[in-house]
Design an enzyme around this catalytic site. Structure first.
Site, PDB file in Angstrom:
ATOM      1  N   GLU A  83      12.711  45.325  15.617  1.00  0.00           N
ATOM      2  CA  GLU A  83      11.483  44.926  14.932  1.00  0.00           C
ATOM      3  C   GLU A  83      10.280  44.753  15.863  1.00  0.00           C
ATOM      4  O   GLU A  83       9.156  45.042  15.462  1.00  0.00           O
ATOM      5  CB  GLU A  83      11.714  43.619  14.160  1.00  0.00           C
ATOM      6  CG  GLU A  83      12.581  43.749  12.930  1.00  0.00           C
ATOM      7  CD  GLU A  83      11.937  44.582  11.830  1.00  0.00           C
ATOM      8  OE1 GLU A  83      10.692  44.612  11.746  1.00  0.00           O
ATOM      9  OE2 GLU A  83      12.677  45.209  11.055  1.00  0.00           O
ATOM     10  N   SER A 458      52.918  11.248 -27.041  1.00  0.00           N
ATOM     11  CA  SER A 458      53.681  10.104 -26.531  1.00  0.00           C
ATOM     12  C   SER A 458      53.137   9.540 -25.230  1.00  0.00           C
ATOM     13  O   SER A 458      53.577   8.477 -24.785  1.00  0.00           O
ATOM     14  CB  SER A 458      55.147  10.501 -26.348  1.00  0.00           C
ATOM     15  OG  SER A 458      55.734  10.745 -27.607  1.00  0.00           O
TER      16      SER A 458
END
Length: 758
Positions: A83, A458
């Site tokens: 870059e 239960s």
């Protein structure tokens, strides 16, 4: 000569005019630099486990701010090589590169040549658009000069490396490292750094997830420049070129721990307080979840749901598609079908392309055909039969699921339709240790732990038995387990035991261990529905969701799994109510604590809701359930003396539960269909939910010693069983003789008959 002088003067005049324009017109109109001198990156909301493992991230921008001092030197070199190799030499404008860019623009038209420095890109990214016009370029140049005068080179590079968009909703190199490679920046290889360095020019074109060919070409160019600049040696260059790169699937930021339901609950809590700032201000949420526990809960839930699903057979392909003869159109059709069916953690969507004797070939969209043979076909064998109906027969165009074992062999499978939930809490504080709200969050966002109101069956009986202890009952109380038929006000109800067997006189301890329905109804009838209904509030149950009739003993009300866990915690911790909580603390980007949960003090009298004697006796009875009763597999497989819990199966096996505790952890597992229907005639809480619970507890209890309970004051043993001291002199050991008929309140009878649970 004269013409040359005139041209030179004209050029000089143009330069003077341009300079005057820039400094007198452009410069005064430049924006202030506050946005970069006081840089506040948009950092997403992050959710962590208690042991600081990232489990969720929320925000439009994936961003991990990395101070420049922590950026690896090789990462900086890779970026600068491609870059801006003269970054440390220029003052915002690289006149050498700019000259080349001018020539390129003259040859090919404006906008063709680049030449932007890192500083110019920072100016453009923060203040300008990417529109390729001369006026924008002039503004960019002047802003670059202004930035260079205000910031150091390292500050400029830090801005660039944390702000640039790099594809897949990732901003900055720290975030991109996680997105593409699933690891932090400082763990990347040279080859991986070069791949990231190639992204800023064009994140969509050079994206390794969507365009791997162009991404690798760009990576090679970065490596070549690094070698030319002598940033890497020849050996490093060749090694980087040869290194195969492995990317995260579809570019998603991966989380090692599946805790999507946890992360979403945390997100909701933060958003309720901070609104949209939640997603940009770098807020971090630390939950009470433990990574090892969560991993165990997730794996156990998935494994046992799949096991249940496999027990009940292959349902056939998810759908069928037409496969065009043209290869390109065929691939498009397959891709379109697979896009609609996301993978479910190893259950991979595929399209059948060939069915032959002893072999099925399927395409998963990755270009590599998967051949399924031998054992891999066993589950789907009915769909390969000549007698198979058209709806389930495997043929080309069938959309199926396949999975791969540890040896690389493929097998046909399916995504389960049944739902499940698992939750575990610290019994003393109520802090969540693990939460799995369903089989797959990506397929269903509904959190069954907190949102699913289901019948507990239960698993509700212990609370009725607990109420009985306060009325002078004890584990030794005898109950006549014989057929019971009640008539009142024109109603008739005859509750049944799940196995339709009756044992005559049995103790209350035995009745709970074997989950005897008729004995439980007798107890509730003796206590009275109104008294017992009020008693349930001690455990945090919603009274409006519990029946005001005798089916209360059989668990026909509605509870959520987390509500059930909080209720069982009272038996585990000596009678103290706990409020389940998920968030330990919320901190801002600077680490300042915004909210801190203060857990309850253990054994605080203010939280005592149940007589400690009651909790102790119920604990002994629930340990009996796990030793010799319906939950015996838990003690047998875990090999501990402090396992306590209760199974729950509703009428017609619509819901399966196991709720219990050990080692200071209380946990609840549930399984059922979202649209209630039977789970199967041979399925019970012990076959559905308890295996999930056991598998989780193997991990959760690994470092927790068994807990021995101290006997509370006011409790004595009579003939080997526990009884409150005040009831010893008054009644001795009770016998509940229901052969003597007592009036039954018509309101206590259910509207429908019968109800059977286990």
């Amino acid at each position: 000569m004269r013409g040359f002088i005139i041209a030179g003067c004209a050029a000089l005049a143009a330069a003077v005019l341009l300079a005057a324009y820039l400094f007198l017109y452009v410069r005064p109109r430049l924006p202030e630099l506050g946005v970069i001198t006081d840089y506040q990156p948009k950092i997403p909301l992050r959710v962590y486990t208690a042991d600081k493992v990232l489990i969720g991230e929320f925000g439009e921008e994936h961003r991990d701010f990395v101070p420049i001092a922590q950026v690896p030197d090789m990462m900086k070199k890779a970026l600068l090589a491609i870059e801006d190799s003269r970054f440390y030499e220029h003052h915002g404008i690289d006149f050498v590169r700019a000259g080349g860019a001018v020539l390129s623009n003259l040859r090919h038209g404006f906008g063709h040549g680049g030449g932007s420095t890192i500083t110019m890109q920072v100016a453009r990214n923060f203040f300008l658009t990417r529109e390729k016009v001369a006026s924008r370029k002039l503004n960019e140049i002047m802003l670059a000069l202004k930035i260079e005068a205000a910031l150091s080179k390292e500050q400029i590079l830090e801005l660039y490396m944390n702000q640039m968009y790099l594809g897949q909703r990732s901003f900055g190199f720290g975030s991109a490292a996680q997105t593409y490679f699933g690891k932090p920046l400082n763990e990347l290889s040279i080859a991986e750094m070069a791949m990231l360095a190639g992204l800023p020019q064009n994140p969509s074109r050079h994206n390794p997830i969507s365009n791997p060919k162009k991404a690798h070409a760009r990576q090679k160019l970065v490596l070549k420049r690094m070698r030319e600049l002598d940033y890497i040696s020849e050996g490093q260059y060749q090694q980087a070129l040869a290194q195969p790169l492995h990317f995260n699937s579809r570019g998603k930021q991966g989380f090692d721990t599946h805790a999507e339901y946890v992360a979403e609950l945390a997100r909701q809590a933060v958003y309720a307080q901070f609104k949209e700032d939640s997603y940009t201000k770098g807020i971090s949420v630390y939950t009470t979840i433990l990574k090892a526990d969560q991993d165990a809960a997730y794996a156990s839930t998935r494994r046992n749901v799949i096991a249940y699903d496999q027990r009940h057979g292959y349902r056939g392909p998810e759908t069928f598609i037409d496969l065009p003869a043209d290869a390109e159109q065929r691939d498009d059709a397959i891709d379109a079908a697979l896009q609609k069916r996301p993978d479910s953690d190893g259950l991979i969507a595929a399209v059948v392309t060939e069915v032959a004797s002893g072999k099925v070939v399927a395409d998963t969209g990755d270009g590599d055909a998967k051949a399924i043979t031998g054992e891999g076909l066993r589950f789907a064998a009915p769909a390969l039969s000549a007698k198979a109906s058209a709806g389930i027969r495997l043929r080309p165009g069938a959309v199926i699921r396949i999975s791969q074992d540890g040896k690389g062999n493929w097998a046909i499978t399916q995504v389960p339709l049944v739902a499940a939930a698992f939750v575990s809490l610290d019994a003393d504080t109520g802090a969540y240790h693990a939460m799995v709200g369903g089989f797959d969050y990506n397929l269903q966002k509904f959190n069954h732990v907190t949102q699913a109101w289901r019948q507990p069956g239960s698993a509700m009986k212990p609370f009725v038995y607990s109420a009985a202890l306060e009325k002078g009952f004890s584990p030794a109380t005898l109950i006549n387990d014989v057929p019971l038929e009640m008539q009142a006000g024109g109603k008739v109800w005859a509750p049944q035991n799940d196995d339709f067997k009756f044992d005559g006189p049995i103790t209350m301890r035995y009745a709970l261990a074997q989950s005897k329905n008729v004995a439980s109804v007798r107890i509730l009838r003796a206590l009275g529905v109104a008294y017992t209904h009020d008693f349930l509030e001690k455990f945090g149950f919603d009274p409006a969701r519990q029946p005001n009739n005798l089916t209360m003993a059989l668990g026909t009300g509605s509870v959520t799994p987390v509500q059930m866990a909080g209720a069982y915690a009272l038996f585990a911790n000596g009678g103290h109510q706990v409020e389940p909580y998920l968030i330990d603390r919320i901190v801002d980007a600077r680490g300042t604590v915004l909210m801190q949960t203060k857990p309850p003090t253990p054994n605080d009298d203010k939280t005592l809701a149940l007589d400690p004697r009651n909790a102790f006796v119920m604990d002994s009875m629930l340990r009996e359930v796990a030793r010799t009763g319906t939950g015996a597999a838990a003690t047998k497989k875990l090999g501990r003396s402090d396992i306590a819990g209760k199974t729950g199966t509703t009428s017609d096996a619509v819901d399966g539960w196991f709720a219990g505790y050990s080692g200071g952890i209380v946990a609840v597992a549930w399984m059922g269909y979202d649209e209630p229907k039977s789970l199967g005639g041979r399925e019970f809480g012990a076959t559905l939910a308890m295996p999930i619970w056991i598998d989780y507890m193997r991990t959760a209890l690994a470092t927790r010693p068994p807990i021995a309970r101290a006997v509370p004051a006011g409790l004595s043993q009579v003939d080997g069983e526990w009884l409150y001291d005040e009831f010893i002199d008054m009644n001795g050991v009770k016998t509940l003789d229901m052969d003597v008929e007592t009036p039954t309140d018509p309101a206590a009878l259910p509207e429908t008959v019968p109800v059977e649970t286990n």
